[in-house]
Design a protein around this motif. Structure first.
Motif, PDB file in Angstrom:
ATOM      1  N   LYS A   1      -7.305   9.697   6.255  1.00 30.78           N
ATOM      2  CA  LYS A   1      -8.341   9.980   5.264  1.00 30.78           C
ATOM      3  C   LYS A   1      -9.392   8.867   5.279  1.00 30.78           C
ATOM      4  O   LYS A   1     -10.603   9.135   5.238  1.00 30.78           O
ATOM      5  N   ALA A   2      -8.931   7.622   5.371  1.00 37.96           N
ATOM      6  CA  ALA A   2      -9.858   6.482   5.380  1.00 37.96           C
ATOM      7  C   ALA A   2     -10.745   6.521   6.629  1.00 37.96           C
ATOM      8  O   ALA A   2     -11.946   6.252   6.565  1.00 37.96           O
ATOM      9  N   ALA A   3     -10.149   6.887   7.774  1.00 38.41           N
ATOM     10  CA  ALA A   3     -10.943   6.934   9.020  1.00 38.41           C
ATOM     11  C   ALA A   3     -11.959   8.078   8.956  1.00 38.41           C
ATOM     12  O   ALA A   3     -13.085   7.946   9.430  1.00 38.41           O
ATOM     13  N   GLU A   4     -11.547   9.200   8.362  1.00 35.19           N
ATOM     14  CA  GLU A   4     -12.454  10.360   8.287  1.00 35.19           C
ATOM     15  C   GLU A   4     -13.599  10.131   7.315  1.00 35.19           C
ATOM     16  O   GLU A   4     -14.730  10.547   7.564  1.00 35.19           O
TER      17      GLU A   4
ATOM     18  N   ILE B   1       1.375   6.924   4.060  1.00 35.85           N
ATOM     19  CA  ILE B   1       0.471   5.877   4.573  1.00 35.85           C
ATOM     20  C   ILE B   1      -0.371   6.437   5.727  1.00 35.85           C
ATOM     21  O   ILE B   1      -1.587   6.233   5.792  1.00 35.85           O
ATOM     22  N   ILE B   2       0.272   7.182   6.615  1.00 36.80           N
ATOM     23  CA  ILE B   2      -0.450   7.787   7.745  1.00 36.80           C
ATOM     24  C   ILE B   2      -1.555   8.725   7.232  1.00 36.80           C
ATOM     25  O   ILE B   2      -2.691   8.682   7.708  1.00 36.80           O
ATOM     26  N   ASN B   3      -1.217   9.527   6.230  1.00 43.63           N
ATOM     27  CA  ASN B   3      -2.222  10.416   5.606  1.00 43.63           C
ATOM     28  C   ASN B   3      -3.406   9.620   5.107  1.00 43.63           C
ATOM     29  O   ASN B   3      -4.564  10.004   5.305  1.00 43.63           O
ATOM     30  N   ALA B   4      -3.103   8.517   4.414  1.00 41.37           N
ATOM     31  CA  ALA B   4      -4.160   7.687   3.822  1.00 41.37           C
ATOM     32  C   ALA B   4      -5.012   7.064   4.938  1.00 41.37           C
ATOM     33  O   ALA B   4      -6.240   6.976   4.796  1.00 41.37           O
ATOM     34  N   ILE B   5      -4.380   6.672   6.026  1.00 42.62           N
ATOM     35  CA  ILE B   5      -5.135   6.066   7.146  1.00 42.62           C
ATOM     36  C   ILE B   5      -6.090   7.107   7.747  1.00 42.62           C
ATOM     37  O   ILE B   5      -7.269   6.825   7.987  1.00 42.62           O
TER      38      ILE B   5
ATOM     39  N   GLY C   1     -14.514   7.013   5.985  1.00 40.70           N
ATOM     40  CA  GLY C   1     -15.120   5.687   6.058  1.00 40.70           C
ATOM     41  C   GLY C   1     -14.945   4.910   4.764  1.00 40.70           C
ATOM     42  O   GLY C   1     -15.551   3.860   4.565  1.00 40.70           O
ATOM     43  N   LYS C   2     -14.063   5.423   3.884  1.00 41.12           N
ATOM     44  CA  LYS C   2     -13.877   4.768   2.571  1.00 41.12           C
ATOM     45  C   LYS C   2     -12.470   4.182   2.453  1.00 41.12           C
ATOM     46  O   LYS C   2     -11.539   4.637   3.115  1.00 41.12           O
ATOM     47  N   LYS C   3     -12.349   3.193   1.561  1.00 38.09           N
ATOM     48  CA  LYS C   3     -11.037   2.634   1.260  1.00 38.09           C
ATOM     49  C   LYS C   3     -10.211   3.694   0.519  1.00 38.09           C
ATOM     50  O   LYS C   3     -10.730   4.370  -0.366  1.00 38.09           O
ATOM     51  N   VAL C   4      -8.933   3.854   0.921  1.00 37.83           N
ATOM     52  CA  VAL C   4      -8.070   4.834   0.248  1.00 37.83           C
ATOM     53  C   VAL C   4      -6.938   4.088  -0.457  1.00 37.83           C
ATOM     54  O   VAL C   4      -6.233   3.284   0.154  1.00 37.83           O
ATOM     55  N   SER C   5      -6.801   4.375  -1.742  1.00 40.50           N
ATOM     56  CA  SER C   5      -5.790   3.709  -2.551  1.00 40.50           C
ATOM     57  C   SER C   5      -4.446   4.423  -2.397  1.00 40.50           C
ATOM     58  O   SER C   5      -4.393   5.645  -2.270  1.00 40.50           O
ATOM     59  N   LEU C   6      -3.366   3.663  -2.418  1.00 42.62           N
ATOM     60  CA  LEU C   6      -2.032   4.261  -2.239  1.00 42.62           C
ATOM     61  C   LEU C   6      -1.163   4.155  -3.482  1.00 42.62           C
ATOM     62  O   LEU C   6      -0.002   4.522  -3.451  1.00 42.62           O
ATOM     63  N   SER C   7      -1.703   3.633  -4.540  1.00 41.86           N
ATOM     64  CA  SER C   7      -0.819   3.371  -5.692  1.00 41.86           C
ATOM     65  C   SER C   7      -0.401   4.673  -6.374  1.00 41.86           C
ATOM     66  O   SER C   7      -1.065   5.684  -6.286  1.00 41.86           O
TER      67      SER C   7
END
Ligand code: NAD
Length: 342
Positions: A331-334, A325-329, A336-342
């Motif tokens: 990535k999303a901040a870098e 989840i931290i990785n995805a957060i 600016g896009k929504k990152v899917s976790l499924s």
């Protein structure tokens, strides 16, 4: 019989753990691992540690021959968790490592594998999983006491420097490992935001399916040249619930709020060491403070003494979920896009 524990890394949190576990029913502080000889002397005297149970980072692997140590508690900077968890596992010792479990997914997977291969159990130092206020918000959310939780806000931040004085810091100093990305893996998200992610996950009993995120303002560019000063994120859960998270090293904040169909509950403060203040839409939410680290070690040790499996919510698999989840957060901040976790 007690589980004999060796603490690896004798910094600030190790001192808190060692003090808290005094009087523990099932866990005994039997050994230490340190790179600083003067700390070895201090701890030996303070906790009556036999010379044969004192290791440094170089001779640590000899612990394999020490039948008087059952478990190692790794309380080192984040990027050193992997190495010392794997070395502990190879020495046949159960191991607890502090949060965040490691600095990336690959490291977590290697740690889990090493523990499985060596038939030892791995726990993450999630102290709040043993704390009554947190067990209560978990119950309120997961048992839908106020109906389905629709929205969560969880923030934890500490002002770690004086914005006006701008005290110069040497980010390469070992004392500042949290500002050094190689050692920390990231900023307050790794250190503090992980508690907000955890709280959202255990209030809902669900895993996020996607995240969006934004870095906050950097007020001290020298200090925060490698790691973020602040970050905010939004997690969407399968039930439709949304959780807003926020963490910072630039301002103080500590509160968690959950809004459900027929009421709400909140803690402020709620993620620090306590005591915690809480309320629900029906009244106060307050429990007497406990020795969190002692309870954590007692419950883990009792299960190990009974040869039982540790519960899923504190194992390496749980630690890995947070890192994903931290990785995805990030990535999303870098991006600016929504990152899917499924
Ligand atoms: P700290 O800086 O006080 O202690 C770190 C220890 O690691 C020191 O004794 C230091 O000498 C040693 N060390 C060994 N190699 C090092 C290196 N290359 N660089 C820097 N230090 C080195 O840090 P801390 O606050 O005790 O944090 C240690 C771990 O505990 C971190 O993973 C942190 O996230 C975690 N922690 C958890 C909680 C909690 O409530 N569960 C609270 C604080 C810290």
């Amino acid at each position: 019989k007690k589980i004999n524990l060796a603490i690896c890394g004798l910094g600030i949190y190790a001192n808190i753990v060692a003090e808290s576990m005094q009087g523990s029913e099932y866990c005994h502080l039997a050994g230490i691992v340190t790179g600083t000889p003067s700390k070895a002397v201090k701890w030996k005297d303070r906790y009556n540690i036999p010379e044969k149970n004192i290791y440094n980072y170089e001779n640590f692997d000899e612990i394999i021959n020490n039948k008087d140590i059952d478990m190692v508690y790794v309380i080192l900077p984040n990027s050193l968790h992997k190495e010392f968890v794997i070395r502990s596992a190879k020495a046949g010792k159960h191991v607890i490592t502090e949060k965040p479990m490691a600095i990336n997914v690959k490291e977590c997977e290697e740690m889990i594998k090493a523990c499985n291969d060596n038939k030892v159990q791995l726990a993450i130092g999630y102290r709040l999983h043993y704390e009554p206020t947190h067990l209560e918000i978990k119950r309120l959310g997961q048992e839908k006491v106020f109906g389905q939780v629709r929205y969560i806000e969880s923030s934890l931040g500490y002002k770690t420097y004086d914005t006006i004085a701008k005290t110069p810091v040497d980010i390469n100093s070992p004392a500042n490992w949290r500002l050094n990305k190689k050692l920390s893996g990231g900023g307050p998200l790794m250190d503090l935001g992980i508690y907000c992610i955890q709280a959202s996950r255990y209030i809902l009993g669900e895993e996020p399916i996607s995240v969006t995120a934004q870095f906050g303002t950097i007020n001290d560019k020298n200090r925060f040249s490698e790691t973020e000063e602040s970050i905010s994120w939004q997690m969407k859960f399968p039930s439709g619930a949304m959780a807003n998270g926020n963490t910072s090293c630039g301002y103080n904040i500590d509160r968690t709020y959950a809004s459900a169909d027929y009421g709400s509950f909140e803690l402020s403060p709620g993620l620090s060491y306590g005591p915690y203040e809480g309320k629900t839409s029906k009244g106060p939410l307050k429990f007497p403070p406990i020795k969190q680290q002692q309870k954590q070690l007692d419950e883990i040790s009792k299960l190990l003494l009974e040869n039982k499996q540790l519960p899923n919510h504190i194992t390496g698999e749980e630690g890995l979920k947070d890192i994903k989840i931290i990785n995805a957060i990030y990535k999303a901040a870098e991006t600016g896009k929504k990152v899917s976790l499924s």
